[in-house]
Every structure is written in structure tokens, then in C-alpha cells.
Design a protein around this motif. Structure first.
Motif, PDB file in Angstrom:
ATOM      1  N   MET A  22      -2.199   6.135  -3.004  1.00 19.84           N
ATOM      2  CA  MET A  22      -1.898   4.944  -3.794  1.00 19.84           C
ATOM      3  C   MET A  22      -3.066   3.966  -3.768  1.00 19.84           C
ATOM      4  O   MET A  22      -3.344   3.293  -4.771  1.00 19.84           O
ATOM      5  CB  MET A  22      -0.623   4.282  -3.273  1.00 19.84           C
ATOM      6  N   VAL A  23      -3.770   3.900  -2.646  1.00 21.68           N
ATOM      7  CA  VAL A  23      -4.968   3.054  -2.560  1.00 21.68           C
ATOM      8  C   VAL A  23      -6.024   3.546  -3.541  1.00 21.68           C
ATOM      9  O   VAL A  23      -6.673   2.754  -4.239  1.00 21.68           O
ATOM     10  CB  VAL A  23      -5.513   3.041  -1.119  1.00 21.68           C
ATOM     11  N   LEU A  24      -6.210   4.871  -3.615  1.00 21.41           N
ATOM     12  CA  LEU A  24      -7.168   5.439  -4.572  1.00 21.41           C
ATOM     13  C   LEU A  24      -6.799   5.067  -5.997  1.00 21.41           C
ATOM     14  O   LEU A  24      -7.674   4.842  -6.843  1.00 21.41           O
ATOM     15  CB  LEU A  24      -7.213   6.962  -4.408  1.00 21.41           C
ATOM     16  N   PHE A  25      -5.503   4.995  -6.282  1.00 25.55           N
ATOM     17  CA  PHE A  25      -5.012   4.648  -7.619  1.00 25.55           C
ATOM     18  C   PHE A  25      -4.742   3.150  -7.759  1.00 25.55           C
ATOM     19  O   PHE A  25      -3.965   2.750  -8.616  1.00 25.55           O
ATOM     20  CB  PHE A  25      -3.719   5.414  -7.915  1.00 25.55           C
ATOM     21  N   LEU A  26      -5.399   2.341  -6.946  1.00 25.54           N
ATOM     22  CA  LEU A  26      -5.167   0.901  -7.002  1.00 25.54           C
ATOM     23  C   LEU A  26      -5.467   0.338  -8.391  1.00 25.54           C
ATOM     24  O   LEU A  26      -4.696  -0.473  -8.928  1.00 25.54           O
ATOM     25  CB  LEU A  26      -6.033   0.192  -5.954  1.00 25.54           C
ATOM     26  N   GLY A  27      -6.568   0.766  -8.998  1.00 26.11           N
ATOM     27  CA  GLY A  27      -6.918   0.294 -10.330  1.00 26.11           C
ATOM     28  C   GLY A  27      -5.859   0.615 -11.367  1.00 26.11           C
ATOM     29  O   GLY A  27      -5.359  -0.289 -12.060  1.00 26.11           O
ATOM     30  N   PRO A  28      -5.461   1.901 -11.506  1.00 20.57           N
ATOM     31  CA  PRO A  28      -4.402   2.234 -12.459  1.00 20.57           C
ATOM     32  C   PRO A  28      -3.080   1.537 -12.165  1.00 20.57           C
ATOM     33  O   PRO A  28      -2.359   1.155 -13.092  1.00 20.57           O
ATOM     34  CB  PRO A  28      -4.266   3.759 -12.307  1.00 20.57           C
ATOM     35  N   LEU A 192     -11.894   1.333  -0.690  1.00 18.70           N
ATOM     36  CA  LEU A 192     -10.886   1.338   0.371  1.00 18.70           C
ATOM     37  C   LEU A 192     -10.453   2.758   0.716  1.00 18.70           C
ATOM     38  O   LEU A 192     -10.207   3.076   1.884  1.00 18.70           O
ATOM     39  CB  LEU A 192      -9.675   0.505  -0.051  1.00 18.70           C
ATOM     40  N   PHE A 193     -10.347   3.608  -0.298  1.00 19.51           N
ATOM     41  CA  PHE A 193      -9.981   5.013  -0.067  1.00 19.51           C
ATOM     42  C   PHE A 193     -10.989   5.685   0.850  1.00 19.51           C
ATOM     43  O   PHE A 193     -10.614   6.370   1.815  1.00 19.51           O
ATOM     44  CB  PHE A 193      -9.887   5.742  -1.405  1.00 19.51           C
ATOM     45  N   LEU A 194     -12.268   5.500   0.568  1.00 22.41           N
ATOM     46  CA  LEU A 194     -13.314   6.121   1.382  1.00 22.41           C
ATOM     47  C   LEU A 194     -13.310   5.568   2.807  1.00 22.41           C
ATOM     48  O   LEU A 194     -13.552   6.306   3.766  1.00 22.41           O
ATOM     49  CB  LEU A 194     -14.676   5.912   0.728  1.00 22.41           C
ATOM     50  N   LEU A 195     -13.029   4.272   2.940  1.00 24.58           N
ATOM     51  CA  LEU A 195     -12.996   3.654   4.268  1.00 24.58           C
ATOM     52  C   LEU A 195     -11.782   4.111   5.083  1.00 24.58           C
ATOM     53  O   LEU A 195     -11.860   4.241   6.306  1.00 24.58           O
ATOM     54  CB  LEU A 195     -12.983   2.127   4.145  1.00 24.58           C
ATOM     55  N   LEU A 196     -10.666   4.368   4.405  1.00 25.42           N
ATOM     56  CA  LEU A 196      -9.410   4.702   5.091  1.00 25.42           C
ATOM     57  C   LEU A 196      -9.152   6.200   5.183  1.00 25.42           C
ATOM     58  O   LEU A 196      -8.198   6.611   5.856  1.00 25.42           O
ATOM     59  CB  LEU A 196      -8.234   4.038   4.352  1.00 25.42           C
ATOM     60  N   LEU A 197      -9.983   7.012   4.527  1.00 25.67           N
ATOM     61  CA  LEU A 197      -9.715   8.449   4.452  1.00 25.67           C
ATOM     62  C   LEU A 197      -9.546   9.079   5.834  1.00 25.67           C
ATOM     63  O   LEU A 197      -8.563   9.782   6.086  1.00 25.67           O
ATOM     64  CB  LEU A 197     -10.848   9.142   3.682  1.00 25.67           C
ATOM     65  N   PHE A 198     -10.470   8.831   6.745  1.00 29.23           N
ATOM     66  CA  PHE A 198     -10.373   9.432   8.072  1.00 29.23           C
ATOM     67  C   PHE A 198      -9.423   8.677   8.997  1.00 29.23           C
ATOM     68  O   PHE A 198      -8.642   9.317   9.715  1.00 29.23           O
ATOM     69  CB  PHE A 198     -11.766   9.555   8.694  1.00 29.23           C
ATOM     70  N   PRO A 199      -9.406   7.339   8.993  1.00 30.78           N
ATOM     71  CA  PRO A 199      -8.439   6.649   9.863  1.00 30.78           C
ATOM     72  C   PRO A 199      -6.981   6.978   9.553  1.00 30.78           C
ATOM     73  O   PRO A 199      -6.176   7.164  10.473  1.00 30.78           O
ATOM     74  CB  PRO A 199      -8.731   5.169   9.608  1.00 30.78           C
ATOM     75  N   LEU A 200      -6.610   7.074   8.274  1.00 28.68           N
ATOM     76  CA  LEU A 200      -5.209   7.339   7.926  1.00 28.68           C
ATOM     77  C   LEU A 200      -4.840   8.814   8.043  1.00 28.68           C
ATOM     78  O   LEU A 200      -3.657   9.157   7.963  1.00 28.68           O
ATOM     79  CB  LEU A 200      -4.904   6.830   6.508  1.00 28.68           C
TER      80      LEU A 200
END
Length: 225
Positions: A22-28, A192-200
Motif C-alpha cells: 500500500m505504501v508503494l501505491f501511495l500515489g494512486p 518509502l517503499f525502498l526504505l521499508l522493504l527490508f525492515p517490514l
């Protein structure tokens, strides 16, 4: 457990990968909210209304796109295929190889379009190449999630969400009255997606990873840690 069906860490496996998507799709998502004047209370009432869900459950197209296709495709291309590939190829190559089969499996749309002559031959094949590309990328993403979390539920929910959202309408975003704001959220979502990819997708959140034990240490360290 190899197929990602177990209870340990299942709540995190259901929530965090979906949140990441959903973070990746924040724009849409922001674009959707800006274009439709939804009232939060009305939306919540609709979401909790059993009649609304009942209408969805009897809608064959909704069931196919949101339930049947995500469940069966993730079961076949992630839960069944990855445990067979990982011992032979290692984790990294399995993540890259598995989506190719997933992309090719969608070429049946070409046959349908050609059969019913819905467009020119060149246009249909360009569309097929585009669809193959983004389904392969999506397949790599859900394979990554499956391996990092050890659960099937995350890829299934992400698949269902992406089927609902569809490919981002970039043309509509560029023509939007508030396109600079929309573009900002598109970029913010990717960052945000790239920053959270490994932590999440931190494996420690989800319990033991059975697939990582199938791979040789030198082929699994970067994905499983």
C-alpha cells in the motif's frame, strides 16, 4: 511449512507485506481519494456491511480477481515452485526465475485478444510484452516476500490488492488538476517503499524460514538475514 502455511507470525505476515504494498501505491491511493469525495464514516459503514460483502461474493468476476486468482497463482508459483527451485538455484536465482513462469502464464490473454480480434496484432503483442514485464516484476516481489516471511498469506493479500488497484494510471496522474501534489505522493511512495522493504520483511518478525534451510549458506545469506 515449506509451502508457507503455518500459524507462527501469521498476523505480521498478513499485515506488514500488505502495508508495504500500500505504501508503494501511495500515489494512486491519494489520487483515488482526491478524485472521489468519500466520507470516512460512510466508507466504514459500507466496509462493515455484510450485504456489501455478500454482493461481492456472488460476483464471479470479483471472486476471480480478488480471491481465486491470488490464492491459486501464489500457491502454484510461490508455495509450490519456490521450494523446488531453491535447492537447485539458490534463493536469489529462484526469486529471478520463478516470476518468468508467472509472466508466461499470463500469455493466454494474447490468444483471447487475437481470437476475438480486439486490436491489431502488433498492438496485442506490445500489450503482452508490457504485461509480461510487470507481472514478472510483481512475481519477483511476491517471491521475495514469500522467502523473507515464510508465509503464503502475505503474497496472496498483496496480489489481491494489486489486482484491485491495477497498474497505476500514470497518464491520468500527469493530467490531474493537482498533478504536482499527486506526483509528490507517487515519488514519496516509491522512496518509502525502498526504505521499508527490508525492515517490514525482517525474517525475525515471522518465525523460522523453512526455505532458507534448503539453500546453501552462500546463496541465502543476503535474503534470509
Amino acid at each position: 511449512m515449506l509451502m508457507g502455511v503455518h500459524s507462527e507470525g501469521i498476523f505480521a505476515a498478513a499485515c506488514f507485506p500488505l502495508l508495504l504494498t500500500m505504501v508503494l501505491f501511495l500515489g494512486p491511493l491519494i489520487q483515488l481519494l482526491m478524485d472521489y469525495s468519500w466520507d470516512f464514516n460512510d466508507g466504514l459503514k459500507m466496509f462493515l456491511d455484510p450485504r456489501c460483502w455478500g454482493q461481492c461474493l456472488v460476483d464471479i468476476r470479483w471472486m476471480r480477481n480478488q480471491v481465486v486468482a491470488p490464492l491459486t497463482e501464489e500457491l502454484v508459483f510461490r508455495a509450490c515452485m519456490l521450494p523446488m527451485l531453491v535447492p537447485c538455484t539458490g534463493l536469489g536465482r529462484a526469486i529471478a526465475t520463478c516470476p518468468l513462469f508467472f509472466g508466461v502464464a499470463h500469455f493466454h490473454h494474447v490468444i483471447e485478444l487475437l481470437k476475438f480480434r480486439q486490436g491489431t496484432v502488433a498492438g496485442i503483442f506490445l500489450s503482452a510484452v508490457f504485461q509480461f514485464s510487470y507481472t514478472a516484476v510483481f512475481g519477483a516481489y511476491t517471491a521475495f516476500i514469500f522467502i523473507r516471511t515464510g508465509h503464503l498469506i502475505g503474497p496472496v493479500l498483496c496480489h489481491s490488492f494489486c489486482n484491485y488497484m491495477g497498474f497505476p494510471a500514470m497518464g491520468a496522474a500527469l493530467e490531474h488538476p493537482q498533478k504536482l501534489l499527486v506526483f509528490f505522493f507517487y515519488v514519496l511512495g516509491v522512496v518509502l517503499f525502498l526504505l521499508l522493504l527490508f525492515p517490514l520483511t525482517e525474517p525475525a518478525l515471522y518465525g523460522p524460514l523453512a526455505l532458507c534451510r534448503l539453500a546453501r549458506p552462500e546463496n541465502g545469506a543476503s535474503v534470509c538475514t
